[in-house]
Design an enzyme around this catalytic site. Structure first.
Site, PDB file in Angstrom:
ATOM      1  CG  ASP A 199      -2.583   4.081  -1.347  1.00 49.39           C
ATOM      2  OD1 ASP A 199      -3.485   4.004  -2.490  1.00 49.39           O
ATOM      3  OD2 ASP A 199      -2.472   3.146  -0.436  1.00 49.39           O
ATOM      4  CB  SER A 236      -0.916  -0.124   1.237  1.00 49.93           C
ATOM      5  OG  SER A 236      -2.084   1.029   0.985  1.00 49.93           O
ATOM      6  CG  ASP A 269      -5.672   0.716  -0.280  1.00 51.95           C
ATOM      7  OD1 ASP A 269      -4.859   1.625  -0.437  1.00 51.95           O
ATOM      8  OD2 ASP A 269      -5.744  -0.091   0.407  1.00 51.95           O
ATOM      9  CG  ASP A 289      -2.907  -0.529  -2.384  1.00 47.33           C
ATOM     10  OD1 ASP A 289      -2.852   0.653  -1.982  1.00 47.33           O
ATOM     11  OD2 ASP A 289      -3.491  -1.402  -1.817  1.00 47.33           O
TER      12      ASP A 289
END
Length: 445
Positions: A239, A100, A243, A241
């Site tokens: 960010d 992440s 999410d 990834d």
């Protein structure tokens, strides 16, 4: 028994904690679990742009196929794309390789069920039990060995789906996208260009080592400066990834998850699409968010920090909007997890529908000053039993009284203690936060 799964999958420094051996073994255990509960199981694998992603993907593929599980590799995609595609194909499960917003040297593996949600705790527990039990697992031969495919086109299905969730086109909107040199570096430009926006892109040249490096949702200052310099309408920062989402308005002011939830919640309430007029947030939400909700006739429900806790409360109560100050926003009508791309287009769609600019819409919320300090420690678990830390926190709470609050908690993903102090006077709460942080550093170093 040890513990591998945290609040957001299995995460750690790649090739130190998260070694190929560990990943291979956990894949065999997870794969074996799925063979016992599915006929001909198939697992999707996606990854972000970290240099260690290929190594971890290879170990996962080796582990899954060695117990007879088929694998489809999605290539570089976002975490919510894996969740969506797992739910909307005939996959048994999905795995995202990402840490992440963490630095590039970290990585992680996050499992999704066939319904697109993170694996239930009881399933994670069963996989861990297999991992630590040393129970011999089968090695099927011949036609029993798992197969591997790569399908880089499945991500297009996800993008096309996102387009169906908005009512308006984005023609003539001038916006910037900070892709964090991460998983969204191709998908974000494709989505917004496809909806008609005039797109400016920064930090979309991943080299395996620059993901989240002074960019993206954890460093929105670069995007803020860029939006002002270029005279754009707004900007979106993702960010690693994708999410989570942080926005900036035309003046370069940062719009975090509290603002986004308030703006979207007010609109959804107005059109009758906010069940019981509830928004689910966390204890990190600014007190100004509570005040805004009260004024708009919205009830904020608070959970522990972590999008999984927000989601649990949403599912339990039948609510459709929830999220975190950090930019994890869940639109449960459209997605099973926090989704930065979905949040961005929903926010922009609402602005167009209401004829507002982001700088105008954000006035729904007036934030109290809030200071957040992250303290690196040797063992974050000792925080819970340390009397000196409890003493200094109590002292600061007594001084603040009803005009502020203190929240101290261990990070769910890193060896950090997070200190948040909120109140009317910024300089004072800065001093209080540093005072608490210094005691934590002394006690837990």
């Amino acid at each position: 028994m040890g513990k591998l799964f945290g609040t957001d999958g299995i995460r750690g420094k790649a090739n130190e904690f998260l070694t190929p051996e560990l990943v291979y073994k956990i894949a065999r255990c997870a794969g074996y679990y799925f063979t016992q509960n599915w006929d001909n199981p198939k697992i999707l694998i996606g990854k972000d742009t970290r240099i260690s992603g290929d190594m971890i993907e290879s170990a996962l593929v080796l582990g899954f196929t060695s117990v007879g599980v088929d694998v489809i590799k999605l290539g570089v995609v976002t975490t919510p794309a894996v969740a969506y595609l797992t739910k909307n194909t005939n996959a048994s499960a999905g795995v995202m390789i990402s840490a992440s917003h963490n630095p590039m040297e970290d990585n992680g593996i996050k499992f999704f069920s066939n319904l697109g949600f993170k694996l239930p705790d009881e399933v994670e527990d069963k996989i861990e039990e297999l991992y630590f039990s040393e129970k011999p697992l089968p090695y099927p031969t011949g036609e029993g060995v798992g197969r591997v495919w790569e399908d880089l086109t499945l991500k297009d299905r996800y993008i096309e789906y996102l387009k169906t969730t908005v009512k308006n086109r984005f023609d003539n909107v001038k916006l910037a996208l900070d892709c964090a040199n991460g998983a969204v570096y191709q998908l974000a430009p494709e989505l917004f260009t496809g909806l008609g926006a005039k797109v400016h892109i920064i930090n979309n040249q991943p080299d395996g080592t620059n993901i989240n490096a002074d960019c993206g949702s954890t460093h929105p200052e670069r995007l803020a400066a860029y939006v002002k310099e270029q005279g754009l309408d707004l900007g979106f920062a993702f960010d690693g990834d994708a999410d989570r989402l942080i926005a900036v308005d035309k003046d370069g002011e940062v719009i975090d998850g509290d603002y986004i939830l308030a703006i979207c919640g007010k609109y959804l309430k107005g059109v009758g699409k906010l069940p019981e007029n509830v928004i689910v947030g966390t204890v990190m939400a600014n007190l100004g968010f509570d005040i805004a909700c009260q004024r708009e006739g919205i009830k904020p429900i608070k959970t522990k920090v972590g999008d999984r806790y927000v989601l649990e409360e949403m599912l339990k109560g039948g609510y459709t909007l929830g999220g975190e100050q950090s930019g994890h926003i869940i639109f449960l009508e459209y997605s099973t997890t926090g989704d930065g791309l979905l949040t961005a287009i929903q926010l922009l769609d609402i602005l167009i529908s209401t004829g507002q600019t982001l700088d105008r819409a954000k006035t729904i919320l007036q934030k109290l000053p809030q200071v957040l300090v992250n303290v690196k420690v040797g063992n974050k678990e000792k925080y819970h039993t340390n009397t000196e830390i409890a003493k200094v926190v109590s002292e600061v709470e007594d001084v603040l009284g009803q005009e502020g609050r203190v929240l101290v908690r261990p990070s769910g993903t890193e060896n950090l203690i997070r200190v948040m102090v909120e109140g009317k006077d910024y300089d004072k709460i800065q001093d209080y936060a540093e005072k608490i942080a210094s005691v934590i550093q002394r006690e837990l170093a």
